[in-house]
Design a protein around this motif. Structure first.
Motif, PDB file in Angstrom:
ATOM      1  N   MET A 188       0.856  -1.191   0.000  1.00 57.79           N
ATOM      2  CA  MET A 188       0.000   0.000   0.000  1.00 57.79           C
ATOM      3  C   MET A 188       0.886   1.233   0.000  1.00 57.79           C
ATOM      4  N   GLY A 189       0.530   2.216  -0.821  1.00 58.47           N
ATOM      5  CA  GLY A 189       1.352   3.399  -0.959  1.00 58.47           C
ATOM      6  C   GLY A 189       1.141   4.405   0.154  1.00 58.47           C
ATOM      7  N   ALA A 190       1.766   5.564  -0.008  1.00 56.53           N
ATOM      8  CA  ALA A 190       1.648   6.623   0.993  1.00 56.53           C
ATOM      9  C   ALA A 190       1.573   7.960   0.277  1.00 56.53           C
ATOM     10  N   ILE A 191       1.017   8.948   0.940  1.00 51.44           N
ATOM     11  CA  ILE A 191       0.902  10.285   0.363  1.00 51.44           C
ATOM     12  C   ILE A 191       2.142  11.082   0.758  1.00 51.44           C
ATOM     13  N   ASN A 192       2.880  11.533  -0.227  1.00 51.71           N
ATOM     14  CA  ASN A 192       4.040  12.369   0.084  1.00 51.71           C
ATOM     15  C   ASN A 192       3.639  13.836   0.027  1.00 51.71           C
ATOM     16  N   ALA A 193       4.575  14.696   0.348  1.00 48.80           N
ATOM     17  CA  ALA A 193       4.282  16.125   0.430  1.00 48.80           C
ATOM     18  C   ALA A 193       3.849  16.685  -0.911  1.00 48.80           C
ATOM     19  N   THR A 194       4.469  16.209  -1.993  1.00 50.31           N
ATOM     20  CA  THR A 194       4.113  16.711  -3.321  1.00 50.31           C
ATOM     21  C   THR A 194       2.681  16.342  -3.670  1.00 50.31           C
ATOM     22  N   ALA A 195       2.307  15.086  -3.370  1.00 54.34           N
ATOM     23  CA  ALA A 195       0.947  14.641  -3.661  1.00 54.34           C
ATOM     24  C   ALA A 195      -0.069  15.447  -2.857  1.00 54.34           C
ATOM     25  N   LEU A 196       0.275  15.752  -1.619  1.00 52.33           N
ATOM     26  CA  LEU A 196      -0.631  16.549  -0.796  1.00 52.33           C
ATOM     27  C   LEU A 196      -0.815  17.949  -1.362  1.00 52.33           C
ATOM     28  N   GLU A 197       0.265  18.552  -1.817  1.00 50.84           N
ATOM     29  CA  GLU A 197       0.162  19.886  -2.394  1.00 50.84           C
ATOM     30  C   GLU A 197      -0.690  19.878  -3.657  1.00 50.84           C
ATOM     31  N   GLU A 198      -0.502  18.829  -4.500  1.00 51.44           N
ATOM     32  CA  GLU A 198      -1.316  18.721  -5.709  1.00 51.44           C
ATOM     33  C   GLU A 198      -2.792  18.517  -5.354  1.00 51.44           C
ATOM     34  N   LEU A 199      -3.041  17.730  -4.284  1.00 51.25           N
ATOM     35  CA  LEU A 199      -4.424  17.496  -3.854  1.00 51.25           C
ATOM     36  C   LEU A 199      -5.051  18.792  -3.370  1.00 51.25           C
ATOM     37  N   ARG A 200      -4.301  19.573  -2.585  1.00 50.12           N
ATOM     38  CA  ARG A 200      -4.828  20.848  -2.090  1.00 50.12           C
ATOM     39  C   ARG A 200      -5.121  21.803  -3.246  1.00 50.12           C
ATOM     40  N   ALA A 201      -4.226  21.796  -4.211  1.00 50.26           N
ATOM     41  CA  ALA A 201      -4.392  22.716  -5.341  1.00 50.26           C
ATOM     42  C   ALA A 201      -5.600  22.349  -6.196  1.00 50.26           C
ATOM     43  N   GLY A 202      -5.951  21.066  -6.241  1.00 57.27           N
ATOM     44  CA  GLY A 202      -7.040  20.628  -7.104  1.00 57.27           C
ATOM     45  C   GLY A 202      -8.400  20.589  -6.441  1.00 57.27           C
ATOM     46  N   MET A 203      -8.465  20.898  -5.154  1.00 56.75           N
ATOM     47  CA  MET A 203      -9.733  20.807  -4.432  1.00 56.75           C
ATOM     48  C   MET A 203     -10.221  22.182  -3.984  1.00 56.75           C
ATOM     49  N   ARG A 204     -11.536  22.347  -3.996  1.00 58.09           N
ATOM     50  CA  ARG A 204     -12.140  23.544  -3.423  1.00 58.09           C
ATOM     51  C   ARG A 204     -12.220  23.424  -1.902  1.00 58.09           C
ATOM     52  N   GLY A 205     -12.489  22.202  -1.398  1.00 57.98           N
ATOM     53  CA  GLY A 205     -12.557  21.987   0.031  1.00 57.98           C
ATOM     54  C   GLY A 205     -11.178  21.818   0.645  1.00 57.98           C
ATOM     55  N   PRO A 206     -11.062  21.908   1.970  1.00 53.07           N
ATOM     56  CA  PRO A 206      -9.756  21.807   2.631  1.00 53.07           C
ATOM     57  C   PRO A 206      -9.226  20.372   2.675  1.00 53.07           C
TER      58      PRO A 206
END
Length: 548
Positions: free
Chosen positions: A1-19
């Motif tokens: 099972m994978g993990a969320i790294n800092a880059t993925a989190l930043e991309e997720l934040r950038a692509g979402m309207r919600g927090p």
């Protein structure tokens, strides 16, 4: 099972309207709280979606990173299935919109909507929601089976055949009872575990928590007892794997038929009423359908297995109960079918469990005037049990002695054993049994409890001995065991001899010799192990007996 790294989190934040909330954010601990406070899991992040685009973005993130994805709707799941350690939580809790189509009588709900939201929206159009009983339940989880949706019925379909193999019985009340206690399970569990956790270092706190847990736990127990005590709570079923297969097929067929019936409200209502009547079995309806109990019954011997529980009719809905049997459920069910709601007196002949353990079932939901017991207070634990049950319900306890006479309505009786003389010490609990000579209009009955031959011979020699000649009905002593005094049987010369015994019991009750001796005297001999519950009717030439 994978993990969320800092880059993925930043991309997720950038692509979402919600927090997107992670463990580094101050609101993280508040966000991971759910209905069951005992669940303490730490997801890697919460993606709090506000629209469908956010949902797609979060799912894409989980797919690309290989991280485990959990979905949080209403957050009401008891096991906390919406939280997974180190996972990305697709948090739909803020998406609570509901759109109602009043013409089609359907509703579209967002992933985080709760039953309270759906109720509020549908009531505007005079519509109702036939699902769930707790307003904070998530509609998504309910529909998909996390609450009381299709998977609940599937679980019943899977579990019922296994239960049938183990118990040779199928419950008709399991699902309704589970629905009634659903709201109490979480607080009982949380408070119970909290009591265990605090007991080692703060016993007063633990006691307070345990006391609080007792309320929801008591509700669960009361619902279970009440459901199990209903006359039609279950049906006998073959206790084999063949029976399990048949039940599985029947359950699947029932589920398929049920889905079709949902399109026809009137048929659903009719089936619901029929099921309710089958489970509750109100005495007036049962009497019409089965003929039990027979009109004008005078004396009933309940089928409670290996034990004694009998009832003397004393008016409409009124009866004197003699012994309570070994099982509260069985005696309660018997009294329900007889329509007994008022009991002026409960006589417990002696304190063996097969005569007193069912006492809670006798007392449940009925007006009880008093309990009368033998003077011999052994076994001590059972005598204490009786006093405790009586005290809990405010029922006075008295002791019987030979010579006592009582009357209620058209029923009268005399205590013929044990002797009032305290110097007479019985050999054991059986020989201390309360024996009653009863008159119901022109019918004479003798109830001997579990008296053994020594006490039977002493009874013959007592002042009451001459009164025992020629009774109409004899409740044979000690479940028809081989230990009977021939002199007492000869003196009583009953026309009808009734024996209470459990089917396939290991004691050999009733003994073939005892049955043969009674029949040789001209008595009709019936026993609950073969004939089920029995009821005596009429008198004189009209004396009769009926089984259920």
């Amino acid at each position: 099972m994978g993990a969320i790294n800092a880059t993925a989190l930043e991309e997720l934040r950038a692509g979402m309207r919600g927090p997107v909330i992670t463990p580094q954010d101050p609101e993280y601990d508040e966000t991971r709280k759910i209905y069951n406070a005992m669940i303490d899991r730490r997801p890697a992040a919460f993606a709090q979606c506000v629209d469908v685009a956010d949902v797609r973005t979060a799912i894409a993130c989980a797919r690309d990173t290989g991280v485990e994805l959990a979905v949080r709707g209403g957050g009401h799941s008891g096991p906390g299935l919406c939280l997974v350690d180190d996972a990305l939580v697709l948090d739909l809790s803020t998406m609570r919109g509901v759109r109602v189509d009043p013409k089609a009588k359907t509703a579209q709900v967002a992933g985080g909507a709760q039953l309270g939201d759906l109720d509020h929206a549908t009531h505007t159009f005079d519509l109702g929601v036939p699902a769930g009983i707790v307003s904070m339940t998530g509609v998504g989880g309910l529909t998909l089976g996390g609450g009381h949706g299709y998977l609940t019925r599937t679980a019943q379909a899977l579990c019922a055949p296994v239960v049938a193999v183990l118990s040779a019985r199928v419950s008709l009340v399991a699902v309704p009872c589970n629905l009634l206690v659903e709201f109490a399970i979480a607080p009982a569990t949380v408070l119970g575990f909290a009591a265990l956790a605090t007991a080692p270092w703060a016993m007063p706190v633990a006691k307070a928590l345990a006391w609080c847990a007792g309320w929801p736990a008591g509700w669960i127990a009361d619902v279970a007892r009440t459901g199990a005590a209903l006359p039609g709570a279950g049906v006998d079923w073959p206790g084999s794997w063949t029976g399990a297969a048949l039940l599985a097929l029947a359950t699947v067929a029932l589920l398929l038929a049920g889905r079709r019936l949902l399109r026809h409200p009137w048929w659903c209502g009719a089936c619901g009423v029929l099921l309710l009547l089958a489970v509750v079995q109100p005495p007036p309806l049962t009497r019409v359908v089965t003929g039990w109990p027979p009109p004008g019954w005078r004396f009933a011997m309940c089928d409670v297995g290996q034990g004694d529980a009998t009832v003397l009719a004393a008016g409409a809905g009124t009866g004197v109960v003699v012994d309570a049997g070994p099982d509260p459920v069985l005696v309660d069910r018997c009294l329900r079918t007889l329509g007994i709601t008022r009991i002026p007196l409960v006589v417990l002949t002696h304190f063996h469990a097969d005569h007193v353990a069912g006492l809670p079932g006798v007392l449940r939901g009925r007006q009880v005037g008093a309990i009368e017991t033998t003077t011999y207070q052994e076994p001590v634990d059972q005598a204490e049990f009786v006093r405790r049950e009586a005290a809990a319900r405010g029922v006075p306890v008295t002791r019987a002695a030979a010579g006592e006479e009582r009357r209620t309505g058209g029923l009268s009786w005399r205590v013929v054993w044990p002797p009032a003389d305290p110097a007479v010490v019985p050999e054991g609990p059986n020989d201390a049994s309360v024996a009653l000579l009863v008159r119901s209009a022109g019918l004479r009955l003798l109830l001997l409890g579990d008296l053994e031959p020594p006490a039977q011979r002493a009874l013959l020699r007592s002042p009451a001995g001459p009164l025992l000649a020629g009774v109409d009905v004899l409740k044979v002593a000690h479940h028809g065991s081989a230990y009977q005094d021939p002199g007492l049987l000869s003196r009583t010369a009953p026309r009808l001899a009734l024996i209470s015994a459990g089917a396939d019991n290991t004691y050999g009750h009733p003994a073939p010799g005892t049955v043969a001796a009674l029949r040789a005297m001209g008595a009709v001999v019936l026993s609950t192990d073969r004939d089920g519950a029995l009821a005596v009717t009429g008198e004189g030439a009209e004396l009769g007996v009926a089984g259920d």
